[in-house]
Design a protein around this motif. Structure first.
Motif, PDB file in Angstrom:
ATOM      1  N   GLY A   1      18.720  94.088 -23.918  1.00 35.69           N
ATOM      2  CA  GLY A   1      20.098  94.543 -24.106  1.00 35.69           C
ATOM      3  C   GLY A   1      20.208  95.777 -24.980  1.00 35.69           C
ATOM      4  O   GLY A   1      19.203  96.370 -25.378  1.00 35.69           O
ATOM      5  N   CYS A   2      21.454  96.189 -25.231  1.00 33.31           N
ATOM      6  CA  CYS A   2      21.681  97.389 -26.047  1.00 33.31           C
ATOM      7  C   CYS A   2      23.073  97.316 -26.667  1.00 33.31           C
ATOM      8  O   CYS A   2      24.044  97.010 -25.973  1.00 33.31           O
ATOM      9  CB  CYS A   2      21.575  98.640 -25.176  1.00 33.31           C
ATOM     10  SG  CYS A   2      21.834 100.134 -26.141  1.00 33.31           S
ATOM     11  N   ASP A   3      23.162  97.601 -27.968  1.00 30.55           N
ATOM     12  CA  ASP A   3      24.451  97.568 -28.669  1.00 30.55           C
ATOM     13  C   ASP A   3      25.088  98.949 -28.768  1.00 30.55           C
ATOM     14  O   ASP A   3      26.120  99.102 -29.415  1.00 30.55           O
ATOM     15  CB  ASP A   3      24.270  97.015 -30.099  1.00 30.55           C
ATOM     16  CG  ASP A   3      24.129  95.504 -30.100  1.00 30.55           C
ATOM     17  OD1 ASP A   3      24.405  94.882 -29.051  1.00 30.55           O
ATOM     18  OD2 ASP A   3      23.740  94.943 -31.137  1.00 30.55           O
ATOM     19  N   ASN A   4      24.462  99.970 -28.192  1.00 32.32           N
ATOM     20  CA  ASN A   4      25.042 101.310 -28.276  1.00 32.32           C
ATOM     21  C   ASN A   4      26.105 101.501 -27.203  1.00 32.32           C
ATOM     22  O   ASN A   4      26.261 100.664 -26.306  1.00 32.32           O
ATOM     23  CB  ASN A   4      23.942 102.359 -28.154  1.00 32.32           C
ATOM     24  CG  ASN A   4      23.055 102.332 -29.382  1.00 32.32           C
ATOM     25  OD1 ASN A   4      23.551 102.309 -30.500  1.00 32.32           O
ATOM     26  ND2 ASN A   4      21.763 102.284 -29.174  1.00 32.32           N
ATOM     27  N   THR A   5      26.819 102.629 -27.314  1.00 30.43           N
ATOM     28  CA  THR A   5      27.946 102.840 -26.403  1.00 30.43           C
ATOM     29  C   THR A   5      27.865 104.249 -25.826  1.00 30.43           C
ATOM     30  O   THR A   5      28.866 104.962 -25.791  1.00 30.43           O
ATOM     31  CB  THR A   5      29.281 102.697 -27.165  1.00 30.43           C
ATOM     32  OG1 THR A   5      29.213 103.537 -28.320  1.00 30.43           O
ATOM     33  CG2 THR A   5      29.555 101.279 -27.586  1.00 30.43           C
ATOM     34  N   CYS A   6      26.684 104.669 -25.401  1.00 29.00           N
ATOM     35  CA  CYS A   6      26.557 106.010 -24.823  1.00 29.00           C
ATOM     36  C   CYS A   6      27.523 106.094 -23.642  1.00 29.00           C
ATOM     37  O   CYS A   6      27.510 105.227 -22.757  1.00 29.00           O
ATOM     38  CB  CYS A   6      25.115 106.267 -24.394  1.00 29.00           C
ATOM     39  SG  CYS A   6      23.968 106.104 -25.777  1.00 29.00           S
ATOM     40  N   ALA A   7      28.346 107.143 -23.636  1.00 30.93           N
ATOM     41  CA  ALA A   7      29.494 107.180 -22.733  1.00 30.93           C
ATOM     42  C   ALA A   7      29.108 107.162 -21.259  1.00 30.93           C
ATOM     43  O   ALA A   7      29.906 106.776 -20.411  1.00 30.93           O
ATOM     44  CB  ALA A   7      30.322 108.428 -23.037  1.00 30.93           C
TER      45      ALA A   7
ATOM     46  N   VAL B   1      23.827 100.541 -18.942  1.00 28.54           N
ATOM     47  CA  VAL B   1      22.875  99.514 -19.402  1.00 28.54           C
ATOM     48  C   VAL B   1      23.533  98.406 -20.229  1.00 28.54           C
ATOM     49  O   VAL B   1      23.326  97.212 -19.943  1.00 28.54           O
ATOM     50  CB  VAL B   1      21.677 100.148 -20.146  1.00 28.54           C
ATOM     51  CG1 VAL B   1      20.857  99.096 -20.880  1.00 28.54           C
ATOM     52  CG2 VAL B   1      20.791 100.913 -19.177  1.00 28.54           C
ATOM     53  N   PRO B   2      24.366  98.738 -21.254  1.00 25.69           N
ATOM     54  CA  PRO B   2      24.939  97.640 -22.035  1.00 25.69           C
ATOM     55  C   PRO B   2      25.737  96.664 -21.150  1.00 25.69           C
ATOM     56  O   PRO B   2      25.740  95.464 -21.406  1.00 25.69           O
ATOM     57  CB  PRO B   2      25.858  98.354 -23.036  1.00 25.69           C
ATOM     58  CG  PRO B   2      25.248  99.711 -23.171  1.00 25.69           C
ATOM     59  CD  PRO B   2      24.730 100.051 -21.805  1.00 25.69           C
ATOM     60  N   ALA B   3      26.393  97.194 -20.095  1.00 29.96           N
ATOM     61  CA  ALA B   3      27.194  96.318 -19.228  1.00 29.96           C
ATOM     62  C   ALA B   3      26.302  95.391 -18.393  1.00 29.96           C
ATOM     63  O   ALA B   3      26.688  94.264 -18.094  1.00 29.96           O
ATOM     64  CB  ALA B   3      28.074  97.158 -18.305  1.00 29.96           C
TER      65      ALA B   3
END
Ligand code: SAM
Ligand code: SF4
Length: 477
Positions: free
Chosen positions: A163-169, A173-175
């Motif tokens: 998973g990933c907690d970042n929010t690169c616009a 991947v996070p979704a």
């Protein structure tokens, strides 16, 4: 699988190392269930498609492939189709409504259920199972903790975080992979010890943001009253994995520049088995675009950290990812990317054209999408810059003696041996006798081409210790 069920399978993988690693686990699970790997679709009873949705066209390709597979399925009784991975996680029920002949649709959080789902589909008909969140159980959670059918016996991927907690616009991947969860430290080290005992000498630690590895574990430990610092544990992990007996090379991907700390660079420099290679995703050189992307660093800060890394490891190879044509990218923004790329002096670059992914912030910025002709022209200009630095870097290695891990005969010319240097550069060289994959040898570099090196064999350093490929390995952690 019993006599009436399928006997053979084939897995087709799209996308990144994470997906390739998931595919190894899917294969391992199917082989544990008694299926054997088929060499082609014709010979297979089950086709598994492990999908990716990072960039455009994945959807079209999937439904195109599924169209062909309908004919394949209709041609023989008992054939089954499984679709897994990021695209099915994203599309959920859409896969089965567009391709009702698919037997199993599963997501990224239930790879461990592959065989159960296949059994259920055989008994009760088509099934879609997409879990919204990861199940908190090591065996279910981390692909590395399931049986594996590894492609090679001398190197292995090890998942350290999902998973990933970042929010690169721009990023989906996070979704599709969920929130960031670190695998327990001791489980990782134990797995690496186990791999080393099987003759694996090279491991690649996998995660979407490896520098933040362990932050969640430290916080949980502190909540439970432990007297530990709250920070990430990646530097220590590199040191511990790197000192496992028998491990000669440690690699990792991907770090995030915003979280790259000196302790990680120091651990790299001070742990001899950690290779002199850093994959360091830039994405853009423009501070304005980096801010729109929510990357959390500037071009200057990126270059400063890179200079520190090179100061500690003078022979460091650096590779990167760059996106061209992010919404609103101006000519000035792009020129800044060219400048930062030129100054960073990359060894190689993965250059991507921005692709709007539904559900991401950047996909809503329609009004600022860049004309495809402009993007294509920028892509070519960037390619010229990064290819020039890559070629110069390769030429600079001419005359050096490099340590190479042998991958096998070259695909184009079986008389030539192919391997990788510690910097992950592909080398083609002629050996006096065939060298088994996993052999360590040295070669003198005779020519640096834009995308590979050529060399002259010098000597064998060590023979591989694995006897044969072990078809299915179950980890003991
Ligand atoms: N977690 C890693 C990171 O932060 O660099 C990489 C994740 S992604 C699987 C690999 C690369 O795909 C990214 O570094 C980015 O350059 C590219 N990428 C992701 N989403 C994209 C998009 N919507 N359009 C174009 N490229 C994209
Ligand atoms: Fe995507 Fe950014 Fe996470 Fe990498 S760090 S997976 S690019 S959201």
């Amino acid at each position: 699988m019993n006599a009436k069920g399928p006997e053979s399978y084939i897995v087709r993988t799209f996308g990144c190392q994470m997906n390739e690693h998931d595919s190894e686990r899917i294969s391992g699970l199917l082989e544990t269930d008694g299926l054997r790997r088929a060499e082609s679709d014709d010979d297979a009873d089950v086709v598994v498609l492990n999908t990716c949705c990072i960039r455009e066209n994945a959807d079209n390709k999937l439904y195109g492939t599924l169209g062909h597979l309908k004919t394949w399925k209709d041609a023989k009784e008992g054939r089954r189709i499984v679709v897994g991975g990021c695209l099915s996680q994203k599309d959920k029920d859409v896969v089965q409504s567009r391709a009702p002949w698919v037997d199993v649709v599963m997501g990224t959080h239930n790879v461990h259920r592959t065989t159960e789902l296949l059994h259920q589909a055989i008994e009760h008909g088509p099934i879609t199972e997409i879990l919204e969140e990861a199940v908190i159980d090591d065996h279910a959670l981390f692909p590395s903790a399931l049986p594996a059918r590894r492609e090679t016996s001398y190197n292995a991927w090890v998942t350290i975080q999902i998973g990933c907690d970042n929010t690169c616009a721009y990023c989906i991947v996070p979704a599709v992979r969920g929130k960031e969860i670190s695998r327990p430290f001791a489980d990782i080290v134990n797995e690496v010890r186990h791999l080393a005992s099987q003759g694996v000498t090279e491991v690649t630690l996998l995660g979407q943001n490896v520098n933040s590895y362990g932050r969640d574990l430290s916080l949980a430990a502190r909540r439970d009253g432990a007297d530990v610092s709250a920070g990430p544990q990646f530097a220590q992990l590199l040191r511990d994995v790197g000192s496992v007996d028998g491990i000669r090379r440690v690699r990792y991907t991907s770090p995030h520049p915003k979280d790259m700390r000196m302790d990680v660079l120091q651990a790299m420099a001070e742990t001899p088995s950690v290779c002199e290679h850093l994959h360091y995703p830039l994405q853009s050189g423009s501070n304005r675009v980096l801010s729109l992307m929510h990357r959390g660093y500037t071009g200057e800060r990126y270059l400063e950290r890179l200079a520190e890394a090179r100061r500690l490891m003078p022979d460091l190879a650096v590779t990167t990812d760059i996106i061209v044509g992010f919404p609103g990218e101006t000519e000035d923004d792009f020129v800044r990317t060219l400048e930062v790329a030129a100054e960073a002096d990359f060894d190689s670059t993965f250059t991507f054209i921005f692709s709007p992914r539904e559900g991401t912030e950047a996909a809503t910025m329609h009004d600022h999408f860049i004309d495809p002709a402009v993007v294509a022209e920028r892509f070519e200009r960037l390619r010229a810059v990064v290819e020039r630095s890559a070629w110069l870097k390769h030429q600079a290695r001419e005359g050096r003696i490099e340590e190479i891990i042998v991958e096998g005969p070259s695909r184009r010319n079986p008389g030539v041996t192919t391997g990788r240097t510690r910097q992950n550069k592909l080398v083609h060289f002629t050996a006096p006798h065939p060298l088994r994959p996993g052999t360590y040898a040295t070669a003198e570099i005779t020519r640096g081409a834009p995308h590979f090196l050529e060399g002259k064999f010098v000597e064998v350093l060590s023979e591989p210790t694995h006897k044969i490929r072990i078809p299915v390995a179950t980890v003991n952690v």
